[in-house]
Structures are given as structure tokens and as C-alpha cells.
Design an enzyme around this catalytic site. Sequence first.
Site, PDB file in Angstrom:
ATOM      1  N   ASP A   1      -4.073   2.036  11.134  1.00  0.00           N
ATOM      2  CA  ASP A   1      -5.457   1.643  11.429  1.00  0.00           C
ATOM      3  C   ASP A   1      -5.482   1.043  12.840  1.00  0.00           C
ATOM      4  OD1 ASP A   1      -8.185   1.265  10.437  1.00  0.00           O
ATOM      5  OD2 ASP A   1      -7.719  -0.848  10.257  1.00  0.00           O
TER       6      ASP A   1
ATOM      7  N   ARG B   1      -5.627   0.983  -6.829  1.00  0.00           N
ATOM      8  CA  ARG B   1      -4.304   1.516  -6.451  1.00  0.00           C
ATOM      9  C   ARG B   1      -3.837   2.594  -7.432  1.00  0.00           C
ATOM     10  NH1 ARG B   1      -2.108  -2.018  -2.487  1.00  0.00           N
ATOM     11  NH2 ARG B   1      -2.558  -4.208  -2.850  1.00  0.00           N
TER      12      ARG B   1
ATOM     13  N   GLU C   1       4.197   3.988   6.010  1.00  0.00           N
ATOM     14  CA  GLU C   1       2.942   3.221   5.984  1.00  0.00           C
ATOM     15  C   GLU C   1       1.896   3.998   5.209  1.00  0.00           C
ATOM     16  OE1 GLU C   1       1.102   0.551   6.935  1.00  0.00           O
ATOM     17  OE2 GLU C   1       1.422   0.104   9.054  1.00  0.00           O
ATOM     18  N   ASP C   2       0.992   3.277   4.551  1.00  0.00           N
ATOM     19  CA  ASP C   2      -0.128   3.958   3.903  1.00  0.00           C
ATOM     20  C   ASP C   2      -1.127   4.434   4.957  1.00  0.00           C
ATOM     21  OD1 ASP C   2      -0.936   1.367   4.550  1.00  0.00           O
ATOM     22  OD2 ASP C   2      -1.849   0.946   2.606  1.00  0.00           O
TER      23      ASP C   2
ATOM     24  N   GLY D   1       0.762  -1.242   0.000  1.00  0.00           N
ATOM     25  CA  GLY D   1       0.000   0.000   0.000  1.00  0.00           C
ATOM     26  C   GLY D   1       0.791   1.289   0.000  1.00  0.00           C
TER      27      GLY D   1
ATOM     28  N   PHE E   1     -13.467   3.398   4.707  1.00  0.00           N
ATOM     29  CA  PHE E   1     -12.578   2.565   3.904  1.00  0.00           C
ATOM     30  C   PHE E   1     -12.135   3.349   2.676  1.00  0.00           C
ATOM     31  CE2 PHE E   1     -10.976  -0.795   1.247  1.00  0.00           C
ATOM     32  CZ  PHE E   1     -10.264  -1.544   2.167  1.00  0.00           C
ATOM     33  N   VAL E   2     -10.836   3.600   2.578  1.00  0.00           N
ATOM     34  CA  VAL E   2     -10.322   4.455   1.503  1.00  0.00           C
ATOM     35  C   VAL E   2      -9.482   3.661   0.502  1.00  0.00           C
ATOM     36  CG1 VAL E   2     -10.334   6.482   3.003  1.00  0.00           C
ATOM     37  CG2 VAL E   2      -8.246   5.128   2.793  1.00  0.00           C
TER      38      VAL E   2
ATOM     39  N   LYS F   1      -6.109   6.695  11.175  1.00  0.00           N
ATOM     40  CA  LYS F   1      -7.490   6.536  11.656  1.00  0.00           C
ATOM     41  C   LYS F   1      -7.421   6.265  13.157  1.00  0.00           C
ATOM     42  CE  LYS F   1      -9.171   3.893   7.608  1.00  0.00           C
ATOM     43  NZ  LYS F   1      -9.759   2.569   7.251  1.00  0.00           N
TER      44      LYS F   1
ATOM     45  N   ASP G   1      -5.508  -0.125  -1.837  1.00  0.00           N
ATOM     46  CA  ASP G   1      -6.447  -0.968  -2.582  1.00  0.00           C
ATOM     47  C   ASP G   1      -7.656  -1.419  -1.776  1.00  0.00           C
ATOM     48  OD1 ASP G   1      -4.957  -2.834  -0.872  1.00  0.00           O
ATOM     49  OD2 ASP G   1      -5.997  -4.388  -2.003  1.00  0.00           O
TER      50      ASP G   1
HETATM   51  P1  IMP Z   1      -3.353  -2.023  10.823  1.00  0.00           P
HETATM   52  O1  IMP Z   1      -2.332  -3.085  11.018  1.00  0.00           O
HETATM   53  O2  IMP Z   1      -4.710  -2.427  11.341  1.00  0.00           O
HETATM   54  O3  IMP Z   1      -2.927  -0.665  11.327  1.00  0.00           O
HETATM   55  O4  IMP Z   1      -3.641  -1.952   9.274  1.00  0.00           O
HETATM   56  C1  IMP Z   1      -2.854  -1.293   8.427  1.00  0.00           C
HETATM   57  C2  IMP Z   1      -3.078  -1.801   7.020  1.00  0.00           C
HETATM   58  O5  IMP Z   1      -4.437  -2.159   6.756  1.00  0.00           O
HETATM   59  C3  IMP Z   1      -2.787  -0.669   6.083  1.00  0.00           C
HETATM   60  O6  IMP Z   1      -1.405  -0.611   5.805  1.00  0.00           O
HETATM   61  C4  IMP Z   1      -3.643  -1.024   4.890  1.00  0.00           C
HETATM   62  O7  IMP Z   1      -2.962  -1.924   4.039  1.00  0.00           O
HETATM   63  C5  IMP Z   1      -4.841  -1.724   5.489  1.00  0.00           C
HETATM   64  N1  IMP Z   1      -5.952  -0.771   5.607  1.00  0.00           N
HETATM   65  C6  IMP Z   1      -6.389  -0.154   6.721  1.00  0.00           C
HETATM   66  N2  IMP Z   1      -7.407   0.684   6.454  1.00  0.00           N
HETATM   67  C7  IMP Z   1      -7.609   0.608   5.114  1.00  0.00           C
HETATM   68  C8  IMP Z   1      -8.499   1.277   4.214  1.00  0.00           C
HETATM   69  O8  IMP Z   1      -9.331   2.154   4.579  1.00  0.00           O
HETATM   70  N3  IMP Z   1      -8.376   0.949   2.899  1.00  0.00           N
HETATM   71  C9  IMP Z   1      -7.486   0.018   2.439  1.00  0.00           C
HETATM   72  N4  IMP Z   1      -6.625  -0.613   3.244  1.00  0.00           N
HETATM   73  C10 IMP Z   1      -6.680  -0.328   4.570  1.00  0.00           C
HETATM   74 MG    MG Z   2      -4.268  -3.557   1.494  1.00  0.00          MG
END
Ligand code: IMP
Ligand code: MG
Length: 178
Positions: A105, A167, A101-102, A44, A154-155, A133, A161
Amino acid sequence: MAEQRFDVVPMIAAAELADRVEALAADIAADYGGALVMVPVLKGAFVFAADLMRALGRRGVAVRVEFLRLASYGAATESSGRVQLLGPVPEVAGARVLIVEDILDSGRSARFAAELLRGAGAAEVRLCALLDKPSRRAVAVAANYVGFVIPDRFVVGYGIDWKERFRERGDLAVVEFG
Ligand code: IMP
Ligand code: MG
């Protein structure tokens, strides 16, 4: 099964993303000085990291890149809660590392990445996330640099993606499920 109905609604325009990337690069360059090792979290973050790296280059920062491939979501829109290392451990011994990081979350991917890179001998580990977020956080982790704080939506786009789609968009958009 019929395909799920959804709309894709623009949220942050490409020009606004570009401006924010320049501002982040200015902050990062001021903190790191001449050199850093950037670790984009794949897939991402690759578009954001590519832009950020060139913005740093314009400010005279020498950037080495080591990729980190993680999976947490699979094809769903909710994190599985487990983070998996899919590729090799990045070579970061002694380096001042910037994880890119993208989206921050639950925070599990970022925490996993930071622990992995410290374990691999990084001298310093900081985190830059394009999107944050905060309402979704499940583990205590904060980014040193954040592009945009967004609500729990959800973005997609700008490298991010949904089921490997969208993407290639130059902007960020929200997927609204119908
Ligand atoms: P975390 O480990 O829960 O912080 O998740 C991080 C990863 O989840 C990000 O790097 C994304 O790849 C994916 N992710 C979280 N939110 C979204 C979203 O809104 N759209 C797409 N991918 C997401
Ligand atoms: Mg992803």
C-alpha cells in the site's frame, strides 16, 4: 454510535487466487532454485503464504518459514504512517529471504521489513505481494513478485481483515462504505 454501514462486494474469486498463486510459485521457484526462507508478514499474509509455500513445495523448493509481525493500520482503513515491530526479529542470517506481504500500500511496511531483515544479516531480500496498490505508494519500494495490481479500494478476505473481520473468506472482496 450506530455501526458504520457497508457492503462487501466480491472482487477476485478463490479459483482465480489459486491460479495466480501457482504462477507466482513457478516464477519464484525458477529464480530461487532449491531453497528459500519465507518471511510472511503477520497477520494479513498468513493464508497467502500457506498456499504459496505448498505451491513451492510441489515444485521441489525447500521452504523454511520465519514470521514477522508488524502493525501499521490498527483498526482504521488508513495507515497511521508508523510501522511497529510487534514480535521477535526473524532469524535470517545468511539466508535468501522472500518477504511475503498481503498488500503493498504506502510501502512503509515492506520497506521496514526489508531493512529489518537486511539488518538481521539476510544474504538476499526479495518481496512478494499478493496485491499491489501502486497509486497509494508513499515510499519508493517495488515488489519482485506481484499477484494482482488493484485500484485504491479497501479489500478483505484470504487472510486480509477489516477490524479483524473477514480473514476467513476464501475470496477477495471490496468493502464499500455507505
Ligand atoms: P503499507 O505499509 O501502507 O504498505 O500497508 C501495508 C499493510 O496495510 C498491509 O499489509 C495490510 O495489512 C494493510 N492494508 C493496506 N491496504 C489494505 C486493505 O485494502 N485492506 C486491509 N488491509 C490493508
Ligand atoms: Mg490489517
